[in-house]
Design an enzyme around this catalytic site. Structure first.
Site, PDB file in Angstrom:
ATOM      1  N   LYS A 245      -9.214  57.677  14.134  1.00 38.12           N
ATOM      2  CA  LYS A 245      -9.149  56.811  15.315  1.00 38.12           C
ATOM      3  C   LYS A 245      -8.363  57.459  16.442  1.00 38.12           C
ATOM      4  CE  LYS A 245      -8.725  53.088  11.933  1.00 38.12           C
ATOM      5  NZ  LYS A 245      -7.840  52.034  11.425  1.00 38.12           N
TER       6      LYS A 245
ATOM      7  N   ARG B 276      -4.807  41.090   5.371  1.00 45.49           N
ATOM      8  CA  ARG B 276      -5.958  41.215   6.275  1.00 45.49           C
ATOM      9  C   ARG B 276      -7.094  40.352   5.749  1.00 45.49           C
ATOM     10  NH1 ARG B 276      -5.832  45.923   9.422  1.00 45.49           N
ATOM     11  NH2 ARG B 276      -7.451  44.841  10.574  1.00 45.49           N
TER      12      ARG B 276
ATOM     13  N   ARG C 191      -0.728  45.756  24.957  1.00 45.30           N
ATOM     14  CA  ARG C 191       0.250  45.448  23.907  1.00 45.30           C
ATOM     15  C   ARG C 191       1.188  46.611  23.598  1.00 45.30           C
ATOM     16  NH1 ARG C 191      -3.167  42.290  19.397  1.00 45.30           N
ATOM     17  NH2 ARG C 191      -1.116  42.063  18.444  1.00 45.30           N
TER      18      ARG C 191
ATOM     19  N   PRO D  83      -9.889  49.346  17.813  1.00 45.88           N
ATOM     20  CA  PRO D  83     -10.986  50.326  17.736  1.00 45.88           C
ATOM     21  C   PRO D  83     -10.924  51.130  16.444  1.00 45.88           C
ATOM     22  CG  PRO D  83      -9.326  51.019  19.325  1.00 45.88           C
ATOM     23  CD  PRO D  83      -8.952  49.636  18.897  1.00 45.88           C
ATOM     24  N   GLU D  84     -12.067  51.303  15.820  1.00 45.73           N
ATOM     25  CA  GLU D  84     -12.163  52.144  14.633  1.00 45.73           C
ATOM     26  C   GLU D  84     -12.964  53.391  15.003  1.00 45.73           C
ATOM     27  OE1 GLU D  84     -13.281  49.978  11.071  1.00 45.73           O
ATOM     28  OE2 GLU D  84     -12.398  48.143  11.843  1.00 45.73           O
TER      29      GLU D  84
ATOM     30  N   HIS E  84      -1.208  46.319  33.265  1.00 46.39           N
ATOM     31  CA  HIS E  84      -0.968  46.903  31.944  1.00 46.39           C
ATOM     32  C   HIS E  84      -1.319  48.393  31.860  1.00 46.39           C
ATOM     33  CE1 HIS E  84      -0.130  42.921  30.466  1.00 46.39           C
ATOM     34  NE2 HIS E  84      -1.324  42.504  30.828  1.00 46.39           N
TER      35      HIS E  84
END
Ligand SMILES: [Zn+2]
Length: 285
Positions: free
Chosen positions: A59, A273, A116, A2-3, A98
């Site tokens: 963020k 990237r 994660r 997410p940005e 999770h």
């Protein structure tokens, strides 16, 4: 990942659900996401507090909390990491897999799900203190962008992604803004002429604002299982219709036609990237 737009849309959605609620308890299922405090310290810090607001910078998202009969607020900061999700559910519903941490709110609860475990929950403000100017805030002026670009030998794209200077931009929206401003991602940041700096500033603002507006119009499924990085991932189920799908100019569109000139969009590696750009529209100075 997410940005800024995704986190801002999430903030706008959470705020009416959370403000005024009182935190009954705090459970940590993945201790790794709580640091540097211990889970017990964090629970002691937030249990019994009421939620006064939901804030964002770059963020990062936070809850403004206050103890009973206190006007002083403090932040409970949450960073979603790579794939974290934050949503409200009924307290009687089963917790999803999770789940990293849960804030009890009486009949409801705020769930932080983090497959994660790259996210973070903390009462410390060190991460916020290190952030540069928020790219959507009024303080983000052309001069701030000019200064951030002038003081480095890095390429413009690499500099724009450094959260210590400008907070909120990641790989997707940097690619988008650079294309809109017709700036090469590989241009030396300090060599960018003032006219291009102005165009880039405008492009960053426009790109982020439009994306937030799009996200606020959609009915998003924040608890959903969407896996597509680069889509409005909080609500990927509802972004599958043509009307609401995110339309990127260059990001993820290698080999497709540039929306400006029709040339083929190229993907290149830059600082490990993927960088998407139009070699025709985005030439170096
Ligand atoms: Zn082009």
């Amino acid at each position: 990942m997410p940005e800024l737009p995704e986190v801002e849309v999430l903030r706008c959605n959470l705020e009416p659900l959370l403000v005024g609620k009182r935190i009954s308890d705090f459970q940590v299922l993945k201790p790794r996401v709580v640091r540097p405090e211990s889970p017990q310290q964090l629970e002691n810090g937030v249990a019994g507090c009421s939620i006064k607001g939901v804030g964002r910078k770059g963020k990062f998202l936070w809850l403004d909390l206050a103890k009973v009969r206190s006007r002083k607020t403090f932040h409970l900061t949450i960073h979603l990491g790579m794939t974290g999700r934050l949503f409200v559910q009924d307290s009687g519903d089963p917790l999803p897999g999770h789940t990293a941490a849960v804030l009890g709110l009486g009949w409801k609860r705020l769930v932080f799900r983090d497959p994660r475990s790259f996210g973070r929950v903390t009462l410390e403000t060190d991460s916020l203190d290190q952030l540069g100017v928020d790219a959507l805030s009024d303080e983000f002026l052309v001069e701030r962008l000019r200064d951030a670009l002038a003081s480095t030998r890095q390429a413009v794209k690499v500099r724009l992604m450094d959260q210590r200077h400008i907070a909120g931009l990641g790989n997707i929206y940097v690619c988008e803004a650079l294309h809109l401003a017709r700036v090469s991602p590989f241009e030396a940041a300090s060599k960018l002429p003032l006219g291009k700096v102005k165009a880039l500033h405008q492009a960053i603002r426009n790109t982020l604002q439009k994306q937030v507006e799009l996200g606020l119009k959609l009915k998003l499924d924040f608890a959903g299982e969407g896996k597509s990085d680069g889509l409005f991932y909080f609500g990927s189920a509802s972004t599958q219709t043509p009307q609401s799908r995110e339309r990127f100019r260059v990001y993820g569109r290698e080999g497709e036609a540039c929306p400006t000139c029709g040339s083929k969009i190229v993907r290149a590696e830059q600082s490990k990237r993927g960088t998407f750009f139009c070699p025709q529209c985005q030439q170096r100075e």
